[in-house]
Design a protein around this motif. Sequence first.
Motif, mmCIF file in Angstrom:
data_model
loop_
_atom_site.group_PDB
_atom_site.id
_atom_site.type_symbol
_atom_site.label_atom_id
_atom_site.label_comp_id
_atom_site.label_asym_id
_atom_site.label_seq_id
_atom_site.Cartn_x
_atom_site.Cartn_y
_atom_site.Cartn_z
ATOM 1 N N THR A 5 18.284 7.485 66.444
ATOM 2 C CA THR A 5 17.050 8.244 66.224
ATOM 3 C C THR A 5 16.574 8.873 67.524
ATOM 4 O O THR A 5 16.137 10.035 67.555
ATOM 5 C CB THR A 5 15.956 7.324 65.658
ATOM 6 O OG1 THR A 5 16.380 6.801 64.411
ATOM 7 C CG2 THR A 5 14.645 8.091 65.459
ATOM 8 N N LEU A 6 16.669 8.111 68.621
ATOM 9 C CA LEU A 6 16.276 8.622 69.937
ATOM 10 C C LEU A 6 17.044 9.891 70.270
ATOM 11 O O LEU A 6 16.463 10.899 70.691
ATOM 12 C CB LEU A 6 16.526 7.531 70.976
ATOM 13 C CG LEU A 6 16.133 7.761 72.439
ATOM 14 C CD1 LEU A 6 15.932 6.419 73.136
ATOM 15 C CD2 LEU A 6 17.172 8.565 73.201
ATOM 16 N N VAL A 7 18.361 9.849 70.080
ATOM 17 C CA VAL A 7 19.209 11.003 70.405
ATOM 18 C C VAL A 7 18.901 12.179 69.490
ATOM 19 O O VAL A 7 18.841 13.333 69.935
ATOM 20 C CB VAL A 7 20.694 10.616 70.320
ATOM 21 C CG1 VAL A 7 21.583 11.848 70.495
ATOM 22 C CG2 VAL A 7 21.040 9.565 71.372
ATOM 23 N N GLN A 8 18.694 11.907 68.204
ATOM 24 C CA GLN A 8 18.402 12.981 67.257
ATOM 25 C C GLN A 8 17.101 13.682 67.610
ATOM 26 O O GLN A 8 17.002 14.911 67.537
ATOM 27 C CB GLN A 8 18.351 12.424 65.842
ATOM 28 C CG GLN A 8 19.705 12.022 65.280
ATOM 29 C CD GLN A 8 19.610 11.363 63.920
ATOM 30 O OE1 GLN A 8 18.532 10.945 63.484
ATOM 31 N NE2 GLN A 8 20.737 11.253 63.236
ATOM 32 N N LEU A 9 16.078 12.910 67.991
ATOM 33 C CA LEU A 9 14.799 13.513 68.357
ATOM 34 C C LEU A 9 14.895 14.279 69.674
ATOM 35 O O LEU A 9 14.181 15.258 69.883
ATOM 36 C CB LEU A 9 13.717 12.434 68.469
ATOM 37 C CG LEU A 9 13.222 11.831 67.152
ATOM 38 C CD1 LEU A 9 12.276 10.670 67.415
ATOM 39 C CD2 LEU A 9 12.524 12.891 66.308
ATOM 40 N N ALA A 10 15.779 13.830 70.558
ATOM 41 C CA ALA A 10 15.898 14.475 71.862
ATOM 42 C C ALA A 10 16.739 15.742 71.824
ATOM 43 O O ALA A 10 16.721 16.518 72.777
ATOM 44 C CB ALA A 10 16.500 13.500 72.875
#
Length: 323
Positions: free
Chosen positions: A187-192
């Motif tokens: 999720t962190l990577v997707q949001l970033a």
Amino acid sequence: MGAQIAAEDFCSDIQVFSAWVLKLAGISPKKIEIEPGTVVNFWVPTQTTTKPAVVFLHGFAFDGILTWQFQALALANRYSVYVPDFVFFGDSITDKSERSVEFQAECIAKGLKKLGVEKCTLVSFSYGGAVGFKMAEIYPELVHSLVVTCFPMALTDSISNARLHRLGFNSWQDYFLPDSGLRGVETLVQLASHSFPKLPNFIYKEILEGICKYRKALVISDEEFTVPSYHQCWVVRSELIYRNWWQRIHVLWGKNDKIFEVKNARYLQRGMRVVIVDRQIGEKASVEYIDKSGHIVQLERPFKYNSCLNKILPSLYPTSDPS
């Protein structure tokens, strides 16, 4: 078990390969003792050079060279490239409990001075922007100019709370150190990112292990936030105040950044607005948005990002030829 070992070997092989390529480009790691108990790892030019110094400051999830390897490789032939790991990241260590932005700024500045760097341009990303602004405040004789990527001037409570609410998190720890493990990192990577593909789980595991090294909150209170004392142009309420600032600010921003939206490139809130628009500052600042890119713009669109740097950096040294 065998699959996990193979994944770890793959990540190790990638790091070894990156180090080999960087050394071919004339950049190698060097550990600098800042003071007893504190050592900062820098990737530095392997040969002494008179080229303009460009220092790359990384963000939260990755160390310096993982964040900036594409830019370091692209610029090494024209500039003296320095890529430090912040303390608690990569190979930089300390026996102190201090983890403030000011401590990071002091460590990087002292390390650069020990390396013989007298003046430099800082190219910063995300959390590195906070360190860069602090370096410019404390060491104005060292910092000639700033290229800020996807970070407001300071991450105050008001800015932080608004961003967290929009992202759906209660705190930055929930975002950067997710309880849901690998799913949270995904999720962190997707949001970033704007359109990063799904990565293998072992890469998410590497990211999680890296960010768990640094657990101190990144947010300062509104009461602690003041306009930095280094010269720049800023607006208080409706009154425009000009200051003759030789440290030029250039802003690069992922147009689809979901962490800090593009409006953060134009101003900060808290009874104050920092303007980074050419009408107010003329030639001393620029802002450019990179299409189809999110927060990790330098990784998502490295060629476009490098193209922007190759336009900005020569303009900062009009009396010298970086080639």
